[in-house]
Design a protein around this motif. Sequence first.
Motif, short mmCIF file in Angstrom:
data_model
loop_
_atom_site.label_atom_id
_atom_site.label_comp_id
_atom_site.label_asym_id
_atom_site.label_seq_id
_atom_site.Cartn_x
_atom_site.Cartn_y
_atom_site.Cartn_z
N UNK A 305 0.84 -1.20 0.00
CA UNK A 305 0.00 0.00 0.00
C UNK A 305 0.87 1.25 0.00
N UNK A 306 1.95 1.20 0.78
CA UNK A 306 2.91 2.32 0.81
C UNK A 306 3.46 2.58 -0.59
N UNK A 307 3.81 1.49 -1.29
CA UNK A 307 4.30 1.65 -2.66
C UNK A 307 3.24 2.16 -3.61
N UNK A 308 1.99 1.74 -3.42
CA UNK A 308 0.90 2.22 -4.28
C UNK A 308 0.70 3.72 -4.13
N UNK A 309 0.86 4.23 -2.92
CA UNK A 309 0.75 5.68 -2.72
C UNK A 309 1.85 6.39 -3.49
N UNK A 310 3.07 5.83 -3.47
CA UNK A 310 4.16 6.41 -4.26
C UNK A 310 3.84 6.39 -5.75
N UNK A 348 -3.35 5.74 6.98
CA UNK A 348 -3.30 4.29 6.82
C UNK A 348 -2.16 3.66 7.60
N UNK A 349 -1.09 4.43 7.91
CA UNK A 349 0.07 3.86 8.60
C UNK A 349 0.41 4.71 9.82
N UNK A 454 -11.51 5.39 0.99
CA UNK A 454 -12.40 4.21 0.99
C UNK A 454 -11.96 3.12 0.02
N UNK A 455 -11.33 3.50 -1.08
CA UNK A 455 -10.83 2.48 -2.02
C UNK A 455 -9.79 1.59 -1.35
N UNK A 462 -8.17 -2.39 4.97
CA UNK A 462 -7.42 -1.56 5.91
C UNK A 462 -8.33 -1.06 7.02
N UNK A 463 -7.73 -0.89 8.17
CA UNK A 463 -8.46 -0.37 9.32
C UNK A 463 -7.94 1.02 9.64
#
Length: 705
Positions: A305-310, A348-349, A454-455, A462-463
């Motif tokens: 997920x961290x990489x997807x944000x990048x 998210x983190x 939300x996606x 994810x919580x």
Amino acid sequence: MVFARWGRTIREFLDDARFRENRRVRITIYILLGILMFAILVGSILPPRYQFTVGQTSPVTVRSPITTVDTAATQAARQAAEEKVPKQYEQSTKVESDAVNQVDALYSTAVQVISDKTMNTTQKLETLAATAPKGVSQSTLRALLNLTPAQINTLQRDSDRIVQDLLGAPFYAESMQQAPLLVDRQMLTLELDKVSELIVQNVVVSVLKPNMVYQAAETQRAKDQAAAAVPPVMIHQGDVIVSRYGIVTANVLSKLRDVGLYSSRANLGVAVGFAAFIALAVGLLAAYVERRAPRRKVDNLMLSIFGLVFVLMSILIAFTKWIVNAGGPVSSAYILPVSLGAMLITVMMDSSLAVVASFYFSFLLGAALSFNYDFVFYGFVGSLVGAYSVSKVTSRGTFMRAGFFVSLMNVGAVISLHLLHADHTDDFHSFSLHIGLAALNGIVAAILAMGVLPFFETAFGLLTPIRLLELSNPNNPLLRKVLMEAPGTYHHSLIVGNLAEAAAEIVGADPLLCRVGAYYHDVGKTKRPMFFVENQMTKENPHDKIAPSLSHLIITSHVSDGLEMQKRAGLPKPIQDVCATHHGTTILWYFFNKAKEQDKNGTTKVDDFRYPGPKPKTRECAIIMICDAVEAAVRSMARPTPNRVEGVIRKIIRDRLQDGQLDECDLTLQDLDVMIGAFMKTLKGIYHSRIEYPDIDKLRKEVAK
């Protein structure tokens, strides 16, 4: 139905520990991140290449990506300055002396020839012609032979004066065309007859030569100085080189070459350099992530997920650069919501990862926009403010407040950068446009964050704080089911949530996760609510009628039942982990003791009365395990005095430690000790001592008497 099945399969794969903890998968994620970032951004780093021809119509508006010298315009301006420089001459005195000597030699020879009686007329003419300057006519020579020496001396004196007057001043080659006229003007003051005037004019004109000698070196030096004094004509960043549908001229091609936009080959050096830049960036990012404290460890799912944000931010940066390359203004970069990435990572983190990511997002933005430091600073300020503004999300309105903060700081960054530019080249219109776009930037980032979050929550389970707040709503179907079918369990869960939240705040765990996880940890009790003491409204206990082994099976099954219900409801994995581990592998001592009393053969084993586990692996799961036991124990106390309550709490914690239930989490002894104080403070407000009210009916009877 098929898509739902695929979704569950993918979710199970992502939640599988074999995926989350696999080292090879982790390395693959880092490599893919570097490849994707390079592939997305390399086009933004490399300057675009155009292969126009003269006379072609440009399909796009081309703007200069840099500020540089316009070679053709500068050369034309310098050439014009050189053409204005006059030729450099130096006056020569030798020309004048030579001319006077030639005149004197002619007239002296004429006097000698006239005085010599031995020579005939032909000999005299030949002698005189040999001495005469080139250009003196035969008629002039014959006329001289007819004069007396005195007349010749007078002509010599007048001729010398005219020559000295004309050649004593600057006499250019252009003046030779007007030589007869100039000589005539000089003779106006002389009293000469017609013949003498013709002789003087012919003699003087024949000896006249330009006395201004051309200095080629000096002339070139003057031209060079004039050209050097001309300032270079500049092509400024953002200037339109050719507009859309404009005609490509030779001047346009020259400007494209100057700014590096005209070439048939890509700049491989820049591509290799950017690849090294990405490799170093991803390597340093991996080093930071891998060296984080164990309690802040990022598993493979969160790393993905961290990489997807990048990747998302790289796409936004590349899209912005595409707009600029397509002819859009460079100022359009001010509305790029670079703080979006920091907001998403924080929610998210955690904010520490978001701060590190802010460095990368801002540097990537500056690199894409021609390595402009202004955008590096602008992006970094917005990202940091965005990260810290959403560190504690209490509602979706937190994002809008964060957006306003980002907008305010963006405006401050634009103003400070404008003041730092000493030349203040931006006009008021551009400056006000930048202010407006910067103010709009934060709002856009907040809206996108609320839309994108939300996606990630749905796709990856994810919580986030927002999701937790939604799950804490009492109208949630699972919570309503607990409230309606097992009200005692619902009340128990609320108290456990309060205890867990208070403890989490002290030891640095996630208070919101603890509270919401506690709400759902006993949802499995709704399947057989009356088998749990908190839901029994009468003194009749169904366990009295069944075997201890069956009671153990019913009691322990509420964990697996609850876990199944949570999976069907699509609750995130951290909530499911709380449900699965809130009893760990503890022993049901009551039913073990009951079974032991009934067992006449001595075959009862303590391990047969354990919960299936697993043990808590996170601080939040461990806290809820302890809180669940503490609440149940304190609720069952007849007289819950502070000392007795504290003793019970310490005994529960000691038992959990000795039983190894806390071996797999990172709670320290110091954490456990400070948690006791939080429990006491919370329980004091719940189970405080109450005054004993008198019997109202008895008092009424006494008053009536």
